[in-house]
Structure formats: structure tokens, C-alpha cells
Design an enzyme around this catalytic site. Structure first.
Site, mmCIF file in Angstrom:
data_model
loop_
_atom_site.group_PDB
_atom_site.id
_atom_site.type_symbol
_atom_site.label_atom_id
_atom_site.label_comp_id
_atom_site.label_asym_id
_atom_site.label_seq_id
_atom_site.Cartn_x
_atom_site.Cartn_y
_atom_site.Cartn_z
ATOM 1 N N ASN A 86 -30.123 -38.412 -57.949
ATOM 2 C CA ASN A 86 -29.240 -38.617 -56.802
ATOM 3 C C ASN A 86 -29.413 -40.049 -56.293
ATOM 4 O O ASN A 86 -30.463 -40.403 -55.770
ATOM 5 C CB ASN A 86 -29.625 -37.601 -55.711
ATOM 6 C CG ASN A 86 -28.791 -37.749 -54.444
ATOM 7 O OD1 ASN A 86 -28.055 -38.726 -54.277
ATOM 8 N ND2 ASN A 86 -28.922 -36.790 -53.556
ATOM 9 N N HIS A 88 -20.141 -36.618 -55.577
ATOM 10 C CA HIS A 88 -21.497 -37.118 -55.326
ATOM 11 C C HIS A 88 -22.478 -36.303 -56.162
ATOM 12 O O HIS A 88 -22.419 -35.063 -56.178
ATOM 13 C CB HIS A 88 -21.830 -37.006 -53.841
ATOM 14 C CG HIS A 88 -23.259 -37.308 -53.547
ATOM 15 N ND1 HIS A 88 -23.868 -38.444 -54.024
ATOM 16 C CD2 HIS A 88 -24.204 -36.627 -52.860
ATOM 17 C CE1 HIS A 88 -25.132 -38.440 -53.647
ATOM 18 N NE2 HIS A 88 -25.367 -37.352 -52.936
ATOM 19 N N CYS A 124 -24.899 -40.793 -48.273
ATOM 20 C CA CYS A 124 -24.320 -40.471 -49.587
ATOM 21 C C CYS A 124 -22.790 -40.535 -49.590
ATOM 22 O O CYS A 124 -22.187 -40.587 -50.661
ATOM 23 C CB CYS A 124 -24.794 -39.109 -50.060
ATOM 24 S SG CYS A 124 -26.580 -38.974 -50.119
HETATM 25 N N1 ACO Z 1 -41.697 -28.568 -58.044
HETATM 26 C C1 ACO Z 1 -42.205 -27.329 -57.971
HETATM 27 N N2 ACO Z 1 -42.097 -26.559 -56.880
HETATM 28 C C2 ACO Z 1 -41.443 -27.077 -55.810
HETATM 29 C C3 ACO Z 1 -40.893 -28.374 -55.823
HETATM 30 C C4 ACO Z 1 -41.054 -29.133 -57.003
HETATM 31 N N3 ACO Z 1 -40.565 -30.377 -57.122
HETATM 32 N N4 ACO Z 1 -40.305 -28.602 -54.632
HETATM 33 C C5 ACO Z 1 -40.471 -27.492 -53.897
HETATM 34 N N5 ACO Z 1 -41.163 -26.584 -54.599
HETATM 35 C C6 ACO Z 1 -41.576 -25.257 -54.196
HETATM 36 C C7 ACO Z 1 -41.695 -25.091 -52.700
HETATM 37 O O1 ACO Z 1 -42.950 -25.567 -52.237
HETATM 38 C C8 ACO Z 1 -41.555 -23.607 -52.542
HETATM 39 O O2 ACO Z 1 -42.772 -22.990 -52.828
HETATM 40 P P1 ACO Z 1 -43.281 -21.725 -51.980
HETATM 41 O O3 ACO Z 1 -42.247 -20.650 -52.233
HETATM 42 O O4 ACO Z 1 -44.606 -21.454 -52.574
HETATM 43 O O5 ACO Z 1 -43.309 -22.200 -50.560
HETATM 44 C C9 ACO Z 1 -40.569 -23.236 -53.635
HETATM 45 O O6 ACO Z 1 -40.592 -24.316 -54.578
HETATM 46 C C10 ACO Z 1 -39.171 -23.037 -53.127
HETATM 47 O O7 ACO Z 1 -38.852 -24.152 -52.329
HETATM 48 P P2 ACO Z 1 -37.434 -24.325 -51.695
HETATM 49 O O8 ACO Z 1 -37.375 -25.610 -50.936
HETATM 50 O O9 ACO Z 1 -37.059 -23.093 -50.978
HETATM 51 O O10 ACO Z 1 -36.588 -24.439 -53.041
HETATM 52 P P3 ACO Z 1 -35.029 -24.400 -53.233
HETATM 53 O O11 ACO Z 1 -34.684 -23.349 -54.183
HETATM 54 O O12 ACO Z 1 -34.296 -24.425 -51.922
HETATM 55 O O13 ACO Z 1 -34.773 -25.764 -53.962
HETATM 56 C C11 ACO Z 1 -33.944 -27.984 -53.484
HETATM 57 C C12 ACO Z 1 -35.093 -27.007 -53.306
HETATM 58 C C13 ACO Z 1 -33.793 -28.290 -54.967
HETATM 59 C C14 ACO Z 1 -34.275 -29.269 -52.739
HETATM 60 C C15 ACO Z 1 -32.657 -27.303 -52.943
HETATM 61 O O14 ACO Z 1 -32.861 -26.838 -51.626
HETATM 62 C C16 ACO Z 1 -31.517 -28.233 -52.945
HETATM 63 O O15 ACO Z 1 -31.017 -28.576 -53.991
HETATM 64 N N6 ACO Z 1 -31.031 -28.642 -51.768
HETATM 65 C C17 ACO Z 1 -30.031 -29.655 -51.679
HETATM 66 C C18 ACO Z 1 -30.713 -30.869 -51.267
HETATM 67 C C19 ACO Z 1 -30.194 -32.111 -51.882
HETATM 68 O O16 ACO Z 1 -29.526 -32.141 -52.889
HETATM 69 N N7 ACO Z 1 -30.548 -33.197 -51.233
HETATM 70 C C20 ACO Z 1 -30.234 -34.463 -51.716
HETATM 71 C C21 ACO Z 1 -30.046 -35.384 -50.599
HETATM 72 S S1 ACO Z 1 -28.689 -34.996 -49.655
HETATM 73 C C22 ACO Z 1 -27.359 -35.407 -50.460
HETATM 74 O O17 ACO Z 1 -27.371 -36.172 -51.354
HETATM 75 C C23 ACO Z 1 -26.166 -34.770 -50.001
#
Ligand code: ACO
Length: 321
Positions: A278, A248, A111
């Protein structure tokens, strides 16, 4: 001497996929995706490639700068999702454009790839080796995503953006910083081809994106403001001197966290991730092109660009438009 962006362009696949569309593939909802990421829809390839998208974005950047392909001296494509290992995407784009006088190669910093390519091109131009550079960030992430994994498939989109950089007399790029931390590579990874030869019996292979979302989130919110503060200090500016922060587009909550840490109003952080998701290395140049075409970039404005992603890699650049 200065090195300035004199043209921008972008290209997106035709097919738009909404959160509701994804809710028909995996157990998710528009509400969950919007609330956690800010994303509403994204463009997904049904045939467009890293090369075709990059070529489309480059053509528009050249038109915008009123330059011909034959005038390009350096052509860089930042990508982590090339169709082919060889030849590189940049050489294929060179062929499509007819940029026969350019030196062309790819750069992969995930990224942060577009930003690192911009800095690389700046160094060549600053050293007097080339007069200009055409730089694209292009990704078809949809082919390295596990479409059964709701934790990742809702985040990404496909697309390409490009800029033409040229040696000039007015101020342009004022300074930049870039960093890598290979010890944290496991938080966001994806294998390319499987190791297969007559001398091994079995090899591990994980061809889809695997991500520790919380680690990525924490890394971005901690390192990006520090990196922006570092580049501002180097250029003798304060966060208030900056007109726009073109970051980004990973996640709205990450951008909000960065704005809080810098104590800068969210108004200064334009976003398009609600419409495109993204797009990794394509995110910054596509947003820049949208801002440019909408007339939001006025001569003399101060911009900070900042990219961060797998590697881990991250960096920031200050430029005068
Ligand atoms: N829809 C519904 N529920 C979901 C989804 C979805 N798409 N994805 C995950 N869940 C659920 C999980 O299974 C979990 O359920 P559980 O509690 O029953 O186990 C719950 O939601 C919480 O999951 P987490 O992974 O803890 O959710 P979080 O609040 O951390 O959000 C996310 C996840 C959005 C990916 C967050 O961690 C994030 O934004 N991280 C940054 C990652 C990113 O932006 N990556 C992009 C690539 S890297 C880059 O570009 C720099």
C-alpha cells in the site's frame, strides 16, 4: 472541452523487501500477510525521498507525453509523508525538473490524495486558468511506520506515480465525486512534529501510524462502492460500462469486497499490491502507469479510479482513456 491524461510515469525505491524479510523483524509470516492482505513484497526507501521519487515519476510522465518541464503550468504533489514542512515537496520537484513556469503546491488527503489532486487540477483546467497540470502521488511511508508493530509495518510500501493532464478535444475526465468525514479521523492517524515551546510542560506525541484496521476495512468496503455508484449515476453509466476499476491498492480483500458489492467481475480490478504493498497516494498513479506501459489501456476505454484513506477521505472519478 475535455481534460485528459496524456502521459504517465512512476518511480520505486531500489530495495525490495519480501514478507520473509519482515518475518525476520517481527512475529509474522508470508502466509499470514498474503492471506489477510494479498501483499507479497514492497519497495522500501534506503535514501530515496518523496521529492526524488516524485521527480523521477514526473520526468517519466513528461517523456511519455512528449512534453518539456518548461511547458508545465501547474505542478501538484499529493503526499502525507513530506520530508520537509517547508518548502513544499512540489516546489522542490519544480526545481529539480526545471519547471520554471509552473505554480507548485502540495495536497494532503492521505490515500485519496492523488485523486483529490487530479480533481483539483481538472477544476483549474476546466476553469481556463491553466492548460495542463503535472500531478504526482509520492510517499515514503516507511519513515512514519513503527517497525515493531506487525499490525501495520507489513502493509505499506514507498513509491511515486505521476500523470500529465491536459486540456484537449477528445473526451477525458467525465465526472467525479469526493467526500470527507473528519469525525472518523481517529481510525488512522499519525502526528507530525511535537509541540515544543517554552510555555508548555508536556505534550502528547505519537509519531508513527496508528490504525484501527477493522474500522478502516469496514469503511472502505461500505463507502467505496457507494461512491463509485454515485459517480456512475452522475455520468449516466452502469458498472458494466466500465472496462477497468483502478482502485487504491490497500488490501486484496477490500478490493474483492468492493467487486462483490458492485457485482462486477474481479477481472476488471487490476492489482499490483502483491509487489508494491500500500503506497497511499502513489498507489493509483503507479498502477495506472503499469497498465499504460503494458498496453492494457486502449483509446476509448472507460476507467473508474477510486481512492480512500485517512481523514477519512474518499472519492471516485470516471474517465475515458
Ligand atoms: N502477522 C501475524 N499476525 C498478526 C499480524 C501480522 N502481521 N498483524 C496482526 N496479527 C494478529 C493480531 O495480533 C491478532 O492476534 P490475536 O487474535 O492473538 O490478538 C490477529 O492477528 C488478528 O488481528 P486483526 O487485527 O483482528 O486481523 P484482521 O483480520 O483484522 O487483519 C488487517 C488485519 C490486515 C490490518 C485488516 O484489518 C485490514 O486489512 N484492514 C484494512 C486496513 C488497511 O488496509 N489499512 C491500510 C491503510 S488505510 C488505507 O490505505 C485506506
Amino acid at each position: 472541452m475535455s481534460v485528459r491524461i496524456i502521459g504517465t510515469g512512476s518511480a520505486l525505491p531500489q530495495k525490495e523487501v519480501s514478507n520473509e524479510d519482515l518475518a525476520r523483524l517481527v512475529e509474522t509470516s508470508d502466509e499470514w500477510i498474503r492471506e489477510r492482505t494479498g501483499i507479497g513484497s514492497r519497495h522500501i526507501s534506503t535514501g530515496e525521498t518523496v521529492v526524488s521519487l516524485a521527480a523521477g515519476a514526473c520526468k517519466k510522465a513528461l517523456e511519455n507525453a512528449e512534453k518539456t518541464a518548461a511547458q508545465v503550468e501547474l505542478l501538484l504533489v499529493a503526499t502525507c509523508t513530506p520530508e520537509q514542512g517547508i518548502p513544499c515537496a512540489a516546489c522542490q520537484v519544480q526545481s529539480i525538473l526545471g519547471a520554471e513556469n509552473a505554480v507548485a503546491f502540495d495536497l494532503n488527503a492521505a490515500c485519496a490524495g492523488f485523486l483529490f489532486a487530479l480533481h483539483t487540477a481538472w477544476a483549474y483546467i476546466e476553469a481556463g486558468i491553466y492548460q495542463n497540470a503535472l500531478i504526482a502521488g509520492s510517499e515514503v511511508l516507511s519513515k512514519i511506520i513503527d517497525w515493531d508493530d506487525r499490525g501495520t509495518c507489513v502493509l505499506f510500501g514507498d513509491g511515486a506515480g505521476a500523470v500529465l493532464l491536459e486540456r484537449g478535444t477528445r473526451p477525458g475526465i467525465l465526472g467525479f465525486v469526493q467526500h470527507s468525514d473528519g469525525t472518523k479521523g481517529q481510525v488512522l492517524q499519525c502526528d507530525s512534529r511535537k509541540l515544543e515551546n517554552p510555555y508548555i510542560s508536556e505534550s502528547q506525541y505519537a509519531p508513527y501510524v496508528q490504525m484501527d484496521g477493522r474500522e478502516v476495512f469496514a469503511f472502505a468496503v461500505r463507502q467505496v462502492p457507494a461512491c463509485i455508484a454515485e459517480v456512475l449515476e452522475r455520468t449516466g453509466l452502469t458498472p458494466d460500462d466500465v472496462d477497468l476499476y483502478v482502485l487504491h491498492q490497500a488490501n486484496r480483500r477490500i478490493i474483492e469486497g468492493i467487486s462483490r458489492r458492485l457485482s462486477v467481475d474481479m477481472q476488471k480490478f487490476p492489482m499490483n499490491l502483491d509487489r508494491v504493498g500500500n503506497m497511499s497516494s502513489a498507489a493509483i498513479p503507479v498502477l495506472l502507469d503499469e497498465l499504460h506501459r503494458a498496453g492494457r489501456l486502449r483509446e476509448g476505454m472507460t476507467l473508474v479510479l477510486s481512492g480512500f484513506g485517512a481523514g477519512l477521505t474518499y472519492g471516485a472519478c470516471v474517465l475515458r482513456w
